[in-house]
Motif scaffolding. Structure first.
Motif, PDB file in Angstrom:
ATOM      1  N   VAL A  58     -49.736  32.670 -48.491  1.00 48.36           N
ATOM      2  CA  VAL A  58     -49.973  32.564 -47.012  1.00 48.36           C
ATOM      3  C   VAL A  58     -48.841  31.862 -46.684  1.00 48.36           C
ATOM      4  O   VAL A  58     -48.962  30.470 -46.840  1.00 48.36           O
ATOM      5  CB  VAL A  58     -51.337  32.233 -46.469  1.00 48.36           C
ATOM      6  N   PRO A  59     -47.875  32.483 -46.030  1.00 49.25           N
ATOM      7  CA  PRO A  59     -46.670  31.635 -45.263  1.00 49.25           C
ATOM      8  C   PRO A  59     -47.138  30.890 -44.010  1.00 49.25           C
ATOM      9  O   PRO A  59     -47.847  31.475 -43.097  1.00 49.25           O
ATOM     10  CB  PRO A  59     -45.616  32.392 -45.185  1.00 49.25           C
ATOM     11  N   LEU A  60     -46.881  29.618 -43.769  1.00 49.15           N
ATOM     12  CA  LEU A  60     -46.785  29.079 -42.597  1.00 49.15           C
ATOM     13  C   LEU A  60     -45.506  28.467 -42.046  1.00 49.15           C
ATOM     14  O   LEU A  60     -44.865  27.855 -43.012  1.00 49.15           O
ATOM     15  CB  LEU A  60     -47.853  27.806 -42.706  1.00 49.15           C
ATOM     16  N   THR A  61     -45.037  28.801 -40.955  1.00 42.13           N
ATOM     17  CA  THR A  61     -43.807  28.011 -40.694  1.00 42.13           C
ATOM     18  C   THR A  61     -43.748  26.807 -39.997  1.00 42.13           C
ATOM     19  O   THR A  61     -44.871  26.402 -39.778  1.00 42.13           O
ATOM     20  CB  THR A  61     -42.867  29.251 -39.698  1.00 42.13           C
ATOM     21  N   GLN A  62     -42.248  26.149 -39.731  1.00 45.30           N
ATOM     22  CA  GLN A  62     -42.372  24.944 -39.238  1.00 45.30           C
ATOM     23  C   GLN A  62     -43.046  25.256 -37.516  1.00 45.30           C
ATOM     24  O   GLN A  62     -43.708  24.309 -37.456  1.00 45.30           O
ATOM     25  CB  GLN A  62     -40.939  24.542 -38.895  1.00 45.30           C
ATOM     26  N   SER A  90     -66.440  30.301 -46.983  1.00 47.89           N
ATOM     27  CA  SER A  90     -67.083  29.490 -46.208  1.00 47.89           C
ATOM     28  C   SER A  90     -65.904  28.784 -45.474  1.00 47.89           C
ATOM     29  O   SER A  90     -64.605  28.625 -45.729  1.00 47.89           O
ATOM     30  CB  SER A  90     -67.695  28.147 -46.956  1.00 47.89           C
ATOM     31  N   VAL A  91     -66.140  28.045 -44.319  1.00 51.32           N
ATOM     32  CA  VAL A  91     -64.994  27.378 -43.550  1.00 51.32           C
ATOM     33  C   VAL A  91     -64.745  26.050 -44.378  1.00 51.32           C
ATOM     34  O   VAL A  91     -65.517  25.208 -44.854  1.00 51.32           O
ATOM     35  CB  VAL A  91     -65.598  26.808 -42.255  1.00 51.32           C
ATOM     36  N   LYS A  92     -63.439  25.573 -44.634  1.00 53.37           N
ATOM     37  CA  LYS A  92     -62.963  24.543 -45.103  1.00 53.37           C
ATOM     38  C   LYS A  92     -62.058  23.817 -44.119  1.00 53.37           C
ATOM     39  O   LYS A  92     -61.703  24.416 -43.160  1.00 53.37           O
ATOM     40  CB  LYS A  92     -62.239  24.836 -46.326  1.00 53.37           C
ATOM     41  N   LYS A  93     -61.907  22.692 -44.483  1.00 52.49           N
ATOM     42  CA  LYS A  93     -60.905  21.704 -43.742  1.00 52.49           C
ATOM     43  C   LYS A  93     -59.901  21.193 -44.319  1.00 52.49           C
ATOM     44  O   LYS A  93     -59.951  20.970 -45.564  1.00 52.49           O
ATOM     45  CB  LYS A  93     -62.017  20.436 -43.156  1.00 52.49           C
ATOM     46  N   CYS A  94     -58.768  20.755 -43.613  1.00 49.76           N
ATOM     47  CA  CYS A  94     -57.610  20.112 -44.422  1.00 49.76           C
ATOM     48  C   CYS A  94     -57.010  19.209 -43.290  1.00 49.76           C
ATOM     49  O   CYS A  94     -57.225  19.291 -42.306  1.00 49.76           O
ATOM     50  CB  CYS A  94     -56.644  21.145 -44.680  1.00 49.76           C
ATOM     51  N   ASN A  95     -56.771  17.910 -43.719  1.00 45.55           N
ATOM     52  CA  ASN A  95     -56.051  17.044 -42.740  1.00 45.55           C
ATOM     53  C   ASN A  95     -54.718  17.611 -42.451  1.00 45.55           C
ATOM     54  O   ASN A  95     -53.898  18.256 -43.180  1.00 45.55           O
ATOM     55  CB  ASN A  95     -55.820  15.791 -43.572  1.00 45.55           C
ATOM     56  N   LEU A  96     -54.296  17.218 -41.144  1.00 44.26           N
ATOM     57  CA  LEU A  96     -53.210  17.287 -40.551  1.00 44.26           C
ATOM     58  C   LEU A  96     -52.449  16.173 -40.174  1.00 44.26           C
ATOM     59  O   LEU A  96     -52.866  15.275 -39.565  1.00 44.26           O
ATOM     60  CB  LEU A  96     -53.178  18.176 -39.330  1.00 44.26           C
ATOM     61  N   TYR A  97     -51.254  15.844 -40.956  1.00 42.27           N
ATOM     62  CA  TYR A  97     -50.628  14.645 -40.638  1.00 42.27           C
ATOM     63  C   TYR A  97     -49.480  14.952 -39.573  1.00 42.27           C
ATOM     64  O   TYR A  97     -48.812  16.053 -39.725  1.00 42.27           O
ATOM     65  CB  TYR A  97     -50.084  14.311 -41.939  1.00 42.27           C
ATOM     66  N   ASP A  98     -49.017  13.988 -38.750  1.00 44.74           N
ATOM     67  CA  ASP A  98     -48.093  13.734 -37.621  1.00 44.74           C
ATOM     68  C   ASP A  98     -46.501  13.845 -38.495  1.00 44.74           C
ATOM     69  O   ASP A  98     -46.594  13.505 -39.656  1.00 44.74           O
ATOM     70  CB  ASP A  98     -48.305  12.910 -36.643  1.00 44.74           C
ATOM     71  N   SER A  99     -45.569  14.563 -37.713  1.00 39.90           N
ATOM     72  CA  SER A  99     -44.177  14.244 -38.096  1.00 39.90           C
ATOM     73  C   SER A  99     -43.681  13.490 -36.806  1.00 39.90           C
ATOM     74  O   SER A  99     -43.803  13.765 -35.800  1.00 39.90           O
ATOM     75  CB  SER A  99     -43.697  15.559 -38.161  1.00 39.90           C
ATOM     76  N   ILE A 100     -42.807  12.472 -36.982  1.00 37.62           N
ATOM     77  CA  ILE A 100     -41.897  11.638 -36.368  1.00 37.62           C
ATOM     78  C   ILE A 100     -40.984  12.637 -35.488  1.00 37.62           C
ATOM     79  O   ILE A 100     -41.152  12.797 -34.358  1.00 37.62           O
ATOM     80  CB  ILE A 100     -41.232  10.390 -36.729  1.00 37.62           C
ATOM     81  N   SER A 101     -40.387  13.563 -36.378  1.00 38.72           N
ATOM     82  CA  SER A 101     -39.467  14.562 -35.737  1.00 38.72           C
ATOM     83  C   SER A 101     -40.343  15.697 -35.197  1.00 38.72           C
ATOM     84  O   SER A 101     -41.118  15.988 -35.775  1.00 38.72           O
ATOM     85  CB  SER A 101     -38.418  15.063 -36.727  1.00 38.72           C
ATOM     86  N   GLN A 102     -39.771  16.323 -34.098  1.00 37.54           N
ATOM     87  CA  GLN A 102     -40.444  17.401 -33.560  1.00 37.54           C
ATOM     88  C   GLN A 102     -39.462  18.457 -33.143  1.00 37.54           C
ATOM     89  O   GLN A 102     -39.660  19.602 -32.767  1.00 37.54           O
ATOM     90  CB  GLN A 102     -40.919  17.316 -32.009  1.00 37.54           C
TER      91      GLN A 102
END
Length: 105
Positions: A58-62, A90-102
């Protein structure tokens, strides 16, 4: 699993329904949700999801990962079978980390 905003991914996702790997001959459409991002395998989809051996890629883009805002992202797959039945994982969870650059590279 963990994701970082602004990164792109080709996520390997294995789906088990009732603890059994999918019989792809019985599958019509598979929907993947990552927060508000929807990706579809099958039907008239052009989302780039592919099936390989025993799992989906499953691709996810920037742009898509930048659009995720919650620090914890829920994800789930739902399968529509050729019989018309629909079953979700079942619903699963993943952590999302910030990026300094946007910026998209």
């Amino acid at each position: 699993m963990a994701l970082r905003q602004g990164d792109s991914y080709n996520l390997p996702i294995k789906i088990l329904i009732d603890n059994v790997i999918l019989d792809m001959g019985l599958v019509d459409i598979v929907e993947f949700m990552f927060g508000d991002i929807r990706k579809v395998y099958g039907g008239t989809s052009i989302d780039g999801v592919i099936y390989s051996v025993d799992h989906f890629i499953v691709p996810l883009t920037q742009e898509e990962t930048f659009s995720l805002k919650d620090k914890t992202v829920n994800y789930q797959a739902r399968v529509k079978f050729t019989s018309g039945d629909v079953k979700g994982t079942s619903v699963k969870k993943c952590n999302l980390y910030d990026s300094i650059s946007q910026e998209v590279l």
